[in-house]
Design a protein around this motif. Structure first.
Motif: not given
Lengths: 490, 490
Positions: B393, B396-397, B404-405, B407-409, B412-415
């Motif tokens: 975590e 991630m911070i 951010s880059a 998510i633009q691409k 679905r964004f998976i953690y």
């Protein structure tokens, strides 16, 4: 006032700056977008006298009309801001593990696409131009905006752009969130929409222009969405029973709808379809008389004036067409009076030229021998912004096939009314099947216009404190969200 | 079993019949669509043994996998039916005169587009083929459907088509609401999507095939929407802190994700990006060991087997690439074992071939010197269905720009998870920026997939008794509607 065209190498800088600003703008809280739209509306209102004087001199539109349009534009900005604040345009869906016996916590919301290019309309210097519906919805979506000024009201466009820039400065936001360029040439538009960092386009104008931009955007290495609102002949279907008793009031209503602002509305009625009968004769006569009393009014500019006469000529010079009046026009002042003509349904169906929009105060009566011919006319139509039916309630029930055919062709279906007058509200649909627009799945007016410039992203299993505020448990922004299939504000 | 290609003149008949059936199907009450989907699910379930046996012989996929896929397909049909019944996919907005001081009563809902052509996927004989997500959502939308069978499982496709036809017969609905054609040739697809009465296309397959269909559809006189899901390398970004302690469990997880069903998932991880470190070394070593224990498994067919070897070769034959294992493969049985290779980030960025999807059990490690290089890799990526981050975590911070880059691409964004395993639920997003799909604004999985095949129509001032039931005052269908900007079930 004229402005030089932007140079090709400057376009690259503009789009690059827009992409840089996007990385900042899309990180702001939702409330910041809301404040930006409200600030722009407030400053536009403050400068209304200057703006209206400029627009009047550039467009020849009346002061009354321009006042109404500016006021509508400010309301539009504020109403999109309110809708943005409600969270509805984010289309949030949350599926939690607990409730669904799912393995994954999934949270989906709309995110902005990126830099958007907007080409404003000649006929709406405020509502569909620099701070118009496309700009308002792109900013509400979280996108940065590049407006290419319409050359026919470039100075008004510049004044409005300065107001948006001032709004950004007031809120301490990067000025390149909104950029404004001038360019009358074909090359400027092409370079702008072909830039790899551009992510969507809004356009209001001619079918030729809109389709060209659409094609450029589809031929890119990465195709991008184009929302081009292009052309519509907004058919009116008049059924006999209704005309039998109300030919005259409807003639008055349609006289105003055809002639208002020299017919320069995208929803101006272009064809009026009726069945050969005393009622339709009476209506055609009354409408002819009505428009003969109306003075000629100036069109927006020389180009639009000439285009109007040319496209009207391609209709009225068809052998099968009868002109119903001899309207005055003045090439020095670009003034035109409303024009009417008539054709039989069989000839209408055979002639593709009649499908083309005549942008200006012109309507063509299409006379059918019977209801079967009327249905054929409806089936023959291309996609439209609107379709209207003038009918008794009984006639609506007995003409189900006609109604159904018309709904297939249009974005807005109107009962006993004129298509002009596009209300800015959530339930409005302004858009329709091609060639009315290039994407019938979206509206250009009303809060739903915002989603044009967004796409969904799903966040899977993110720790809750790392989620965007919009998606956090407890709903800190108090927005509308659908949780485990149920919409609400939890 | 092989089936002859449909003849070009027959395609015209099929689409014409679909357009005729559409005029009936779109007039049915909403409940009829719901019953159709439930009936198809029920009959598929009844015939599951026959279907699974047929699919197993045509695709080489395991019985376990096919059982799970068929069960998911039945659930998918029922869940789209339930969502359809709730009215949410109709996106109803009602603005009344009274509440808004408006002149007009406006009521908007999504209406179906018309006949839809669907090209099923080689790798999902059930979930993304004949009765898969595209068919389920098009039928739920109120569209008629024409499925072109995938030639590699044509018999299974025919069995499923017969079940849909039987479902229509059981409910006394016209059989041409759903039609099924065979055609391995390029010409069949082209003729189908070019037919003027066709209104939308769903496709799941290769980037070459999807882009070709997209181009044909944009070149039509009336362009139509194409939802092509084409390719994705589903990047995984691994951050050092997390790897330091959990390299081994993640190696196990990713070994399964890469090799499951011979890597023939659209969400199979294709590149794994990490920073040169002991943790990343440990992870690469552990993953190599893990996959070395896995047996070779057969691919779907000879064409896919050969395409896998060829596209993998264009990657591993690059001078800068180091192969990490020497996986077995058998050209008689089309069997392959998972393959791994490694490249440095600087070389990755310079080489466009690495952006191409290798469809099969192959992953490329991309080793970065530092976090800056990692960000450059993310920025270099094309559009993806998914992007995953393996991180603490805290990481991630401290890696906001990277997140951010990514998510633009992606869609679905998976953690801390693998991208394989696409949950069928409303919050799922299965789609992403081009070239992952041709329209990133829509999902191919989950109830929102239904709106792909619809467009909004606004009804202005219709007498209430003439409105569709969905829009009537009193809400007779008890569905979700937004009235005067407030969602609810009033």
């Amino acid at each position: 006032m004229t402005y030089p065209d932007i140079l090709p190498n400057q376009i690259n800088d503009v789009v690059q700056q827009s992409a840089n600003a996007f990385m900042i703008y899309n990180q702001y809280p939702l409330q910041q977008r809301v404040e930006l739209l409200y600030t722009i509306a407030h400053l536009l209102d403050q400068e209304s006298e200057t703006l209206i004087a400029s627009a009047a001199s550039e467009t020849q539109l009346s002061i009354t009309r321009l006042k109404a349009e500016l006021s509508r534009t400010c309301w539009q900005l504020k109403s999109y801001a309110d809708y943005c604040k409600s969270g509805q345009s984010l289309q949030i869906r949350i599926d939690t593990c607990e409730e669904n016996n799912h393995l994954n916590d999934l949270r989906k919301m709309q995110v902005p696409l990126g830099p958007v290019a907007i080409f404003g309309a000649a006929n709406f210097p405020f509502a569909y131009s620099t701070a118009g519906g496309d700009t308002a919805s792109a900013l509400a979506a979280g996108c940065t905006v590049i407006v290419k000024a319409h050359p026919s009201h470039a100075h008004t466009s510049q004044l409005i752009a300065d107001i948006i820039t001032a709004s950004l400065a007031l809120l301490n936001m990067p000025e390149t969130i909104f950029q404004h360029i001038h360019g009358a040439s074909y090359e400027v538009g092409k370079a702008l929409v072909s830039h790899p960092l551009l992510k969507a386009v809004g356009f209001t104008g001619s079918q030729k222009g809109g389709k060209q931009i659409y094609d450029w955007c589809q031929q890119r290495q990465q195709p991008i969405p184009v929302f081009a609102e292009m052309s519509s002949i907004n058919p009116i279907f008049m059924l006999p029973e209704k005309l039998h008793t109300e030919a005259e009031p409807y003639a008055k209503l349609f006289g105003a709808s055809i002639s208002n602002s020299a017919g320069q509305f995208c929803t101006c009625p272009g064809i009026i379809v009726g069945i050969k009968s005393e009622g339709f004769e009476k209506f055609m006569r009354a409408l002819s008389q009505n428009v003969s009393t109306l003075a000629a009014t100036p069109m927006l500019n020389k180009g639009i004036f000439e285009n109007y006469l040319n496209t009207k000529d391609t209709v009225i010079q068809q052998e099968t067409v009868h002109e119903l009046n001899n309207p005055s026009c003045n090439a020095n002042t670009n003034e035109v009076a409303p024009a009417l003509a008539r054709v039989n349904a069989q000839d209408f169906i055979k002639t593709p030229q009649f499908m083309q929009e005549v942008f200006g105060p012109f309507a063509l009566f299409v006379q059918c021998n019977d209801e079967k011919e009327m249905l054929l006319v409806a089936q023959q139509l291309e996609g439209q912004l609107t379709a209207s039916v003038i009918a008794t309630e009984e006639e609506m029930i007995t003409h189900k096939a006609l109604i159904s055919a018309l709904i297939q062709k249009c974005g807005r279906f109107i009962y006993n009314g004129v298509p002009t007058g596009v209300q800015v509200s959530l339930a409005m649909q302004h858009g329709g099947p091609f060639p009315a627009t290039t994407d019938s799945r979206f509206t250009a007016v009303g809060g739903d216009a915002i989603t044009r410039f967004t796409r969904p992203v799903c966040f899977q299993n993110l720790p809750h404190h790392l989620l965007p505020d919009e998606l956090k448990p407890g709903n800190p922004l108090q927005i509308w969200r659908t949780i485990n299939n149920i919409p609400g504000t939890k």
